[in-house]
Design an enzyme around this catalytic site. Structure first.
Site, short mmCIF file in Angstrom:
data_model
loop_
_atom_site.label_atom_id
_atom_site.label_comp_id
_atom_site.label_asym_id
_atom_site.label_seq_id
_atom_site.Cartn_x
_atom_site.Cartn_y
_atom_site.Cartn_z
N CYS A 2 0.75 -1.18 -0.01
CA CYS A 2 0.01 -0.11 0.01
C CYS A 2 0.68 1.06 0.00
CB CYS A 2 -0.88 0.07 1.35
SG CYS A 2 -1.58 -1.41 1.74
N LEU A 53 -3.44 -1.79 -1.85
CA LEU A 53 -3.65 -2.71 -2.83
C LEU A 53 -3.84 -4.06 -2.03
CD1 LEU A 53 -2.69 -3.33 -5.78
CD2 LEU A 53 -0.47 -3.60 -5.07
#
Length: 629
Positions: A2, A53
Site C-alpha cells: 500500500c 493494494l
C-alpha cells in the site's frame, strides 16, 4: 502492499488534508482508501491515511486505518509469517476478527511492544498511534524494501511512503537540502537518512522511531543491522553443509513470498539470481509460474537467455521486446515516480517489465540482493584484486606512499577527472584506517569524481558524509566494503528502484533473496564460499546448477541496461535542450551553469567521462522543473 501517510499537528487541519495526501499516492493502492482523523487528550490533531493494494484478506476486514483498542495503524507491506505469529498470539489469549496481517501487527505490538518487529519476516513500513500514551511508533523493515519518509518542523510531524504526499500538507516547507544534493551527484541517489528537503528524513532500514506528542521529542533506534553479523567470527561449516542450509533458507524465503490471495508472477532476466528464484518457486508450485522478461534490440539484452530458462523450467513465459520509443516514453515520468532526483537508468526497463506483469498478476517476485549478499558484482572482483595489491605494500610505507601518490596525482592528472578520482581513492585507502581501506577502494568504482563535484556545485554541503566509523567493528576490510554497498547502494538505489517502479503501476514486488535470515547466514560464511578468487557468487551459482545445467548459465554478467548515452546524443537530444536551460540554472544558484555548459559541449563532441554527469544533471533538472516550480 500500500501507500501510507499521516500527520500530527498542534494547530489542527480538516480531514481534507489527509484525504489529499492519500489521493496523491493512489497508484500505490487503487483497491481501497481509508483515513482517520482524531483529536488527542492534549489537543493535538492526528491524521492517518492508507491507499490499499489488496493482497492478503481481500475483504473489508483488511481495511485501514485499522483500530484495535487504543492502537491505530497504517501499514505498507507484508508480514509473510503472520499466520505463525497469529497462532502464538491465539495461545496467549488474543482474539482476531480478520485474516489480515495488519491485525497481527496490532496484537503483536500490544503483546510485545516495539520488540514485536524481531518476530516479523517480511517487508514493511508502518505507523501505530497510541492514543493513551500519545505516542506515534513508526518502523521500517530490516533491509529497507519499503519506504518511510518523515518531516518534523515547527511542531508539525508528517510521514508518508512517498515524498509527494508532503506537498499536499499545508505546513510542508520544500526547502532544498544542499547536503542531499551533493549526495545525489556523488552517488546518483540520495542515501538515507538524507532527503532532498530540509527537515525531512528517510527512516533508515532496520530502524524504528517514536514521536512523543507531549514533549515533541523524537527517538530513532536501529533494531537490526547487517554489520553486526559481518563483524562476528565466520561459521565453522563445510561448504556442502553451507550449501544445503542456504538452499533450505532460500526455499523458505521463496515459499513465504508466494503467500497471497491474488496471482503471483516472477521477473525472469535469465541471470543466476532470477533463475534460482524461479526454479525453486516453480518446484514448489503445482501449476506453471507466470514469468516476465523485457527485451531490447539495443543495450544488454538477456531476453533470449530468459526464454531458454523458462522453457527448461516449464513456466508460462511472457516476453516483450520494447521499441526505443516505448522505453524513452518512460523518462518523462521519472520525476513523478521517484519524487527525488534518481539517476539509475535501469529504472526504465524495471518500469516496463512491471507494466507487462501487472496485466496478469498483482504480485511479482524479483531477485535483487543476490549480488550484494553473495559478492556478485564485477567491481567486487576488482576490489579484491586491488586490496591484494595494497597489502603488498609494507605497513610502515603505506602512509608515505599514499601521500606521494596524492602529490603525483595532483600534478599528472589535473586535467583527467576520472583518473584523478581513481588515484585519489588509492591515496586515501593507503592513508586511512585498515577498516576503511575496502570502502575507499570501492568508492573508486562508483560515484562522481571529486573534481567534477567541486566545479558543479555552487556551494557544497557542509556535512554531506556517510559515517564510515559505523563500519569500524567489521574487522575484514572487504566485508566492510560489502556492508557499505549493502547499506547504501542496495537500500537506496536497487530497492528504491523496484518499489517505485512496481508501485507506479500498482504491482507488489517481493524479494526472496532479501530475507534477513539469508543475509545473516551469508554474512557469517567464509568469504571463499562466496568468492574464491575465481568465481563470484560461488555458492549461489552452485545451488542454481542443481536446477539448471551449468552450460546454460555460464556467460558474462551483463545486467539490466539501456543505451541511454546513445539516445541523449541522438533521438533524445531535444530533452537536454528542453530541460537543461543554462539561464534558468544560473538563476537557481545550485549548479554551475558555466561548468554544465562546458560539460555539454564536451559530451556532444564525444569526449569520454561526461556521460554520467550529463544524465545526472538532466534528471536533477527534470525533478526541479516538476516539483520546485
Amino acid at each position: 502492499m500500500c501507500g501510507i501517510c499521516g500527520f500530527v499537528s498542534e494547530t489542527g487541519y480538516s480531514i481534507d488534508s489527509i484525504g489529499k495526501m492519500n489521493e496523491s499516492m493512489r497508484h500505490r493502492g487503487p483497491d481501497d482508501s481509508g483515513k482517520l482523523y482524531l483529536t488527542t487528550s492534549n489537543g493535538y490533531q492526528v491524521g492517518l491515511g492508507q491507499a490499499r493494494l489488496s493482497i492478503i484478506d481481500l475483504s473489508v476486514g483488511g481495511h485501514q486505518p485499522m483500530v484495535y483498542k487504543h492502537l491505530n495503524i497504517v501499514f505498507n507491506g507484508e508480514i509473510y509469517n503472520y499466520q505463525e505469529i497469529k497462532n502464538e498470539l491465539l495461545e496467549l489469549g488474543h482474539q482476531f476478527s480478520s485474516n489480515s496481517d495488519t491485525e497481527v501487527i496490532l496484537h503483536s505490538f500490544e503483546e510485545w511492544g516495539q520488540k514485536c518487529v524481531d518476530k516479523f519476516i517480511g517487508m514493511f513500513a508502518f505507523a501505530i498511534f497510541d492514543s493513551v500514551l500519545n505516542k506515534l511508533f513508526c518502523c521500517r523493515d530490516r533491509s529497507g524494501a519499503k519506504p518511510f519518509y518523515y518531516y518534523l518542523h515547527n511542531g508539525e510531524f508528517i510521514f508518508g511512503s512517498e515524498l509527494k504526499v508532503f506537498h499536499e500538507h499545508p505546513e510542508f516547507r520544500k526547502e532544498l537540502n544542499m547536503e542531499a544534493i551533493e549526495m545525489y551527484f556523488r552517488y546518483g541517489y540520495i542515501p538515507s537518512p538524507y532527503s532532498i528537503f530540509n527537515y525531512t528524513n528517510k527512516l533508515e532500514a532496520g530502524s524504528w522511531l517514536i514521536y512523543d506528542l507531549r514533549t515533541q521529542d523524537i527517538i530513532v533506534r536501529k533494531y537490526w543491522d547487517q554489520r553486526l553479523f559481518l563483524s562476528r567470527p565466520k561459521l565453522n561449516i563445510t561448504y556442502n553443509d553451507a550449501k544445503e542450509e542456504l538452499k533450505s533458507l532460500i526455499k523458505s524465503a521463496c515459499n513465504y513470498r508466494m503467500v497471497a490471495d491474488v496471482p503471483v508472477g516472477v521477473f525472469l532476466s535469465g541471470g543466476y539470481d532470477s533463475t534460482l528464484v524461479t526454479a525453486i518457486t516453480q518446484e514448489s508450485s503445482s501449476l506453471p509460474l507466470n514469468t516476465y522478461t523485457i527485451g531490447f534490440k539495443d543495450g544488454n539484452n538477456e531476453a533470449p537467455f530468459a526464454k531458454a530458462t523458462a522453457d527448461y523450467l516449464g513456466t508460462e513465459h511472457t516476453e516483450l521486446y520494447c521499441s526505443e520509443l516505448e522505453a524513452q516514453s518512460i523518462i518523462k515520468d521519472l520525476p513523478f515516480i521517484f519524487d527525488e532526483p534518481f539517476a539509475d537508468s535501469s529504472a526504465i526497463p524495471t518500469i516496463l517489465v512491471s507494466k507487462l506483469a501487472v496485466k496478469d498478476v498483482k504480485v511479482a517476485l524479483s531477485a535483487d540482493a543476490g549480488d550484494e549478499v553473495f559478492v556478485g558484482y564485477n567491481r567486487y572482483v576488482s576490489l579484491k584484486r586491488n586490496m591484494e595489491q595494497v597489502d603488498r605494500i609494507p605497513k610502515f610505507l603505506r602512509q608515505a606512499t599514499g601521500k606521494a601518490i596524492g602529490v603525483i596525482n595532483s600534478i599528472l592528472y589535473s586535467n583527467n577527472a576520472s583518473m584523478k578520482h581513481r588515484m585519489n581513492v588509492v591515496s586515501n585507502a593507503l592513508q586511512n584506517e585498515k577498516a576503511f581501506e575496502g570502502i575507499n577502494l570501492l568508492n573508486g568504482a562508483i560515484g562522481m569524481p571529486e573534481q567534477y563535484l567541486n566545479k558543479l556545485l555552487v556551494s557544497k554541503g557542509s556535512n554531506a558524509i556517510i559515517k564510515w566509523d559505523e563500519f569500524m567493528d567489521i574487522l575484514d576490510p572487504f566485508d566492510a566494503a560489502l556492508s557499505f554497498d549493502y547499506q547504501l547502494y542496495l537500500q537506496n538505489d536497487i530497492l528504491t528502484k523496484v518499489d517505485r517502479a512496481a508501485m507506479s503501476v500498482s504491482l507488489e514486488g517481493r524479494e526472496p533473496l532479501l530475507d534477513h535470515r539469508i543475509a545473516e547466514f551469508a554474512a557469517n560464511l567464509p568469504l571463499e564460499y562466496k568468492y574464491d578468487g575465481k568465481t563470484a557468487k560461488r555458492i549461489l551459482k552452485d545451488i542454481t546448477h542443481d536446477y539448471i545445467p551449468k552450460e546454460m548459465m555460464e556467460r558474462p554478467k551483463t545486467g539490466f541496461s539501456i543505451p541511454i548515452t546513445k539516445w541523449l546524443k541522438t533521438s533524445l537530444s531535444h530533452l537536454i535542450d528542453q530541460e537543461i536551460r543554462l539561464d534558468e540554472i544560473e538563476k537557481q544558484g545550485i549548479l554551475s551553469a558555466e561548468f554544465i555548459g562546458d560539460a555539454l559541449d564536451r559530451f556532444k563532441r564525444n569526449e569520454s567521462g561526461y556521460d554520467l554527469l550529463v544524465w545526472e544533471v538532466l534528471q536533477f533538472q527534470m525533478w526541479y522543473n516538476r516539483w520546485m516550480k
